[in-house]
Design a protein around this motif. Sequence first.
Motif, PDB file in Angstrom:
ATOM      1  N   VAL A  59      -5.693 -39.421   4.140  1.00 54.34           N
ATOM      2  CA  VAL A  59      -6.744 -40.413   3.868  1.00 54.34           C
ATOM      3  C   VAL A  59      -7.839 -39.779   3.007  1.00 54.34           C
ATOM      4  N   ILE A  60      -8.228 -38.548   3.335  1.00 54.82           N
ATOM      5  CA  ILE A  60      -9.251 -37.843   2.554  1.00 54.82           C
ATOM      6  C   ILE A  60      -8.774 -37.627   1.125  1.00 54.82           C
ATOM      7  N   PHE A  61      -7.541 -37.156   0.957  1.00 53.31           N
ATOM      8  CA  PHE A  61      -6.994 -36.894  -0.379  1.00 53.31           C
ATOM      9  C   PHE A  61      -6.939 -38.175  -1.219  1.00 53.31           C
ATOM     10  N   ILE A  62      -6.416 -39.250  -0.634  1.00 51.89           N
ATOM     11  CA  ILE A  62      -6.268 -40.518  -1.362  1.00 51.89           C
ATOM     12  C   ILE A  62      -7.633 -41.091  -1.714  1.00 51.89           C
ATOM     13  N   THR A  63      -8.569 -41.022  -0.779  1.00 52.02           N
ATOM     14  CA  THR A  63      -9.912 -41.524  -1.034  1.00 52.02           C
ATOM     15  C   THR A  63     -10.577 -40.748  -2.166  1.00 52.02           C
ATOM     16  N   ALA A  64     -10.367 -39.439  -2.201  1.00 52.28           N
ATOM     17  CA  ALA A  64     -10.907 -38.625  -3.285  1.00 52.28           C
ATOM     18  C   ALA A  64     -10.311 -39.053  -4.629  1.00 52.28           C
ATOM     19  N   GLY A  65      -9.010 -39.343  -4.627  1.00 55.84           N
ATOM     20  CA  GLY A  65      -8.373 -39.827  -5.854  1.00 55.84           C
ATOM     21  C   GLY A  65      -8.933 -41.163  -6.305  1.00 55.84           C
ATOM     22  N   LEU A  66      -9.137 -42.072  -5.365  1.00 58.75           N
ATOM     23  CA  LEU A  66      -9.712 -43.376  -5.697  1.00 58.75           C
ATOM     24  C   LEU A  66     -11.166 -43.253  -6.146  1.00 58.75           C
ATOM     25  N   ALA A  67     -11.886 -42.263  -5.601  1.00 60.22           N
ATOM     26  CA  ALA A  67     -13.269 -42.027  -6.027  1.00 60.22           C
ATOM     27  C   ALA A  67     -13.311 -41.619  -7.500  1.00 60.22           C
ATOM     28  N   ILE A  68     -12.374 -40.782  -7.904  1.00 62.08           N
ATOM     29  CA  ILE A  68     -12.289 -40.367  -9.311  1.00 62.08           C
ATOM     30  C   ILE A  68     -12.017 -41.573 -10.202  1.00 62.08           C
ATOM     31  N   VAL A  69     -11.088 -42.427  -9.770  1.00 58.93           N
ATOM     32  CA  VAL A  69     -10.746 -43.626 -10.547  1.00 58.93           C
ATOM     33  C   VAL A  69     -11.936 -44.573 -10.636  1.00 58.93           C
ATOM     34  N   SER A  70     -12.653 -44.754  -9.545  1.00 60.92           N
ATOM     35  CA  SER A  70     -13.803 -45.664  -9.549  1.00 60.92           C
ATOM     36  C   SER A  70     -14.901 -45.140 -10.480  1.00 60.92           C
ATOM     37  N   TRP A  71     -15.072 -43.822 -10.522  1.00 58.23           N
ATOM     38  CA  TRP A  71     -16.060 -43.232 -11.429  1.00 58.23           C
ATOM     39  C   TRP A  71     -15.643 -43.436 -12.888  1.00 58.23           C
ATOM     40  N   ILE A  72     -14.351 -43.272 -13.166  1.00 58.86           N
ATOM     41  CA  ILE A  72     -13.838 -43.482 -14.521  1.00 58.86           C
ATOM     42  C   ILE A  72     -13.985 -44.945 -14.927  1.00 58.86           C
ATOM     43  N   ALA A  73     -13.639 -45.854 -14.004  1.00 59.80           N
ATOM     44  CA  ALA A  73     -13.689 -47.294 -14.306  1.00 59.80           C
ATOM     45  C   ALA A  73     -15.104 -47.769 -14.572  1.00 59.80           C
ATOM     46  N   ASN A  74     -16.100 -47.013 -14.124  1.00 66.60           N
ATOM     47  CA  ASN A  74     -17.496 -47.379 -14.321  1.00 66.60           C
ATOM     48  C   ASN A  74     -18.025 -46.957 -15.687  1.00 66.60           C
ATOM     49  N   ASP A  75     -17.251 -46.121 -16.382  1.00 67.70           N
ATOM     50  CA  ASP A  75     -17.629 -45.633 -17.710  1.00 67.70           C
ATOM     51  C   ASP A  75     -16.795 -46.356 -18.754  1.00 67.70           C
ATOM     52  N   ILE A  76     -17.421 -47.161 -19.588  1.00 71.10           N
ATOM     53  CA  ILE A  76     -16.686 -48.009 -20.532  1.00 71.10           C
ATOM     54  C   ILE A  76     -15.877 -47.205 -21.544  1.00 71.10           C
ATOM     55  N   HIS A  77     -16.385 -46.048 -21.945  1.00 66.66           N
ATOM     56  CA  HIS A  77     -15.679 -45.231 -22.933  1.00 66.66           C
ATOM     57  C   HIS A  77     -14.519 -44.472 -22.301  1.00 66.66           C
ATOM     58  N   PHE A  78     -14.766 -43.887 -21.156  1.00 67.92           N
ATOM     59  CA  PHE A  78     -13.726 -43.129 -20.465  1.00 67.92           C
ATOM     60  C   PHE A  78     -12.605 -44.043 -19.993  1.00 67.92           C
ATOM     61  N   SER A  79     -12.964 -45.203 -19.475  1.00 71.94           N
ATOM     62  CA  SER A  79     -11.952 -46.148 -18.995  1.00 71.94           C
ATOM     63  C   SER A  79     -11.105 -46.669 -20.148  1.00 71.94           C
ATOM     64  N   ASP A  80     -11.736 -46.886 -21.301  1.00 69.85           N
ATOM     65  CA  ASP A  80     -10.992 -47.336 -22.473  1.00 69.85           C
ATOM     66  C   ASP A  80     -10.032 -46.251 -22.954  1.00 69.85           C
ATOM     67  N   TYR A  81     -10.468 -45.002 -22.873  1.00 73.54           N
ATOM     68  CA  TYR A  81      -9.633 -43.870 -23.305  1.00 73.54           C
ATOM     69  C   TYR A  81      -8.380 -43.760 -22.437  1.00 73.54           C
ATOM     70  N   LEU A  82      -8.528 -43.991 -21.140  1.00 72.76           N
ATOM     71  CA  LEU A  82      -7.399 -43.883 -20.221  1.00 72.76           C
ATOM     72  C   LEU A  82      -6.714 -45.224 -19.959  1.00 72.76           C
ATOM     73  N   HIS A  83      -7.183 -46.278 -20.658  1.00 71.17           N
ATOM     74  CA  HIS A  83      -6.618 -47.627 -20.524  1.00 71.17           C
ATOM     75  C   HIS A  83      -6.680 -48.105 -19.063  1.00 71.17           C
ATOM     76  N   ILE A  84      -7.832 -47.862 -18.452  1.00 74.80           N
ATOM     77  CA  ILE A  84      -8.113 -48.352 -17.105  1.00 74.80           C
ATOM     78  C   ILE A  84      -9.088 -49.514 -17.227  1.00 74.80           C
ATOM     79  N   PRO A  85      -8.908 -50.585 -16.483  1.00 75.26           N
ATOM     80  CA  PRO A  85      -9.842 -51.717 -16.567  1.00 75.26           C
ATOM     81  C   PRO A  85     -11.283 -51.270 -16.314  1.00 75.26           C
ATOM     82  N   TYR A  86     -12.171 -51.636 -17.228  1.00 74.07           N
ATOM     83  CA  TYR A  86     -13.587 -51.307 -17.051  1.00 74.07           C
ATOM     84  C   TYR A  86     -14.192 -52.251 -16.023  1.00 74.07           C
TER      85      TYR A  86
END
Length: 361
Positions: A206-233
């Motif tokens: 649970v800790i490992f997965i949550t840490a992974g999702l935290a990274i994704v949520s931080w990326i998704a909050n950045d319009i440039h980074f999310s666009d670079y990785l093709h993650i929905p902003y």
Amino acid sequence: MLLWFTEHVLVLCSSRFNIVYYLTFRFIVSLLSALLISLTLGYHIIKWFRNFCFFQIVRCDGPKTHTQKRGTPTMGGIAILLSIIISIMMWADLSNSYVWYVSFILITYGILGLIDDFLKIKRQNSTGLSALHKYFWQSLIALTLIIIIFVSDSSVASTQLVLPFFKNFMPQLGIWYIVLAYFVVVGTSNSVNLSDGLDGLAIVPVIFITAGLAIVSWIANDIHFSDYLHIPYLYLSGELTIVCAAIIGASLGFLWFNAYPAQIFMGDVGSLSLGGALGVIAVLLHQECLLLIMGAIFVIETLSVVLQISYFKLFGERVLKMAPIHHHFELKGCPEPKIVVRFWIVSLILVFFGLITLKMR
């Protein structure tokens, strides 16, 4: 709460308090706050529950080695939940709807798990709520929340399915997205619940997965980074990192007492709520497939139960010595600590692989 206090009071005194607005700062203090609260509550809850005889009910058909777990307090998930909620109230932006969505599932699934645990203790057997009643309430809660999320954001992007390895292919599910989200939330909740059978086995993944999702949520909050990785902003997703930090901190605090030999078990109050929270966070981030990859250890545990039951009903024989699969390894003679650590290693590898798929899209 502290964020609101800073905005309305401290900002009048000095601009130095602007650090409270920074996502990185709030991630750290949210994690540390939840950790300290969890450690403090855990210590007291163990003493209280021993006095009230809130002990774990050991399955009579389980591995013989589990008889030594009798007399160990359960419902430690209460400490996890309180730590998460208090930390969220302190450090998250409470005007963000995503924060309330996750908090809702944590509290409601926590209450459901608490009732289940209490009935087991009251009846002095491993049968709490019936499977039908538990599944009904899980479904009702999940569907209510998912429909609210669906109605509040009716844009085309909100119902797109993000697939690993396919950056230009995101199928539009429309109203069927509700069905997908439902299975993700309920399925993850039950998967974590099934996996919580050995000391520390469920909480570290649970800790490992949550840490992974935290990274994704931080990326998704950045319009440039999310666009670079093709993650929905997602402009609201930044606060999910604070929620994830609280979950990580509270889980680490609980692990202090749950590591082998466990002084307390989380019970359904912890496993159902944490699993549901992971599912909701993945749905809000549109990373259901990523959760499937990172949480594959939970999927394997669930499939082992399905396979065992299905094969026995069809052919009258067992594929595994016992399900879930961690009990199979126990009955084959593998020591509990070794099974748990190996599951941790596999879980960490799966989280890393899931994060790598973000770049491979």
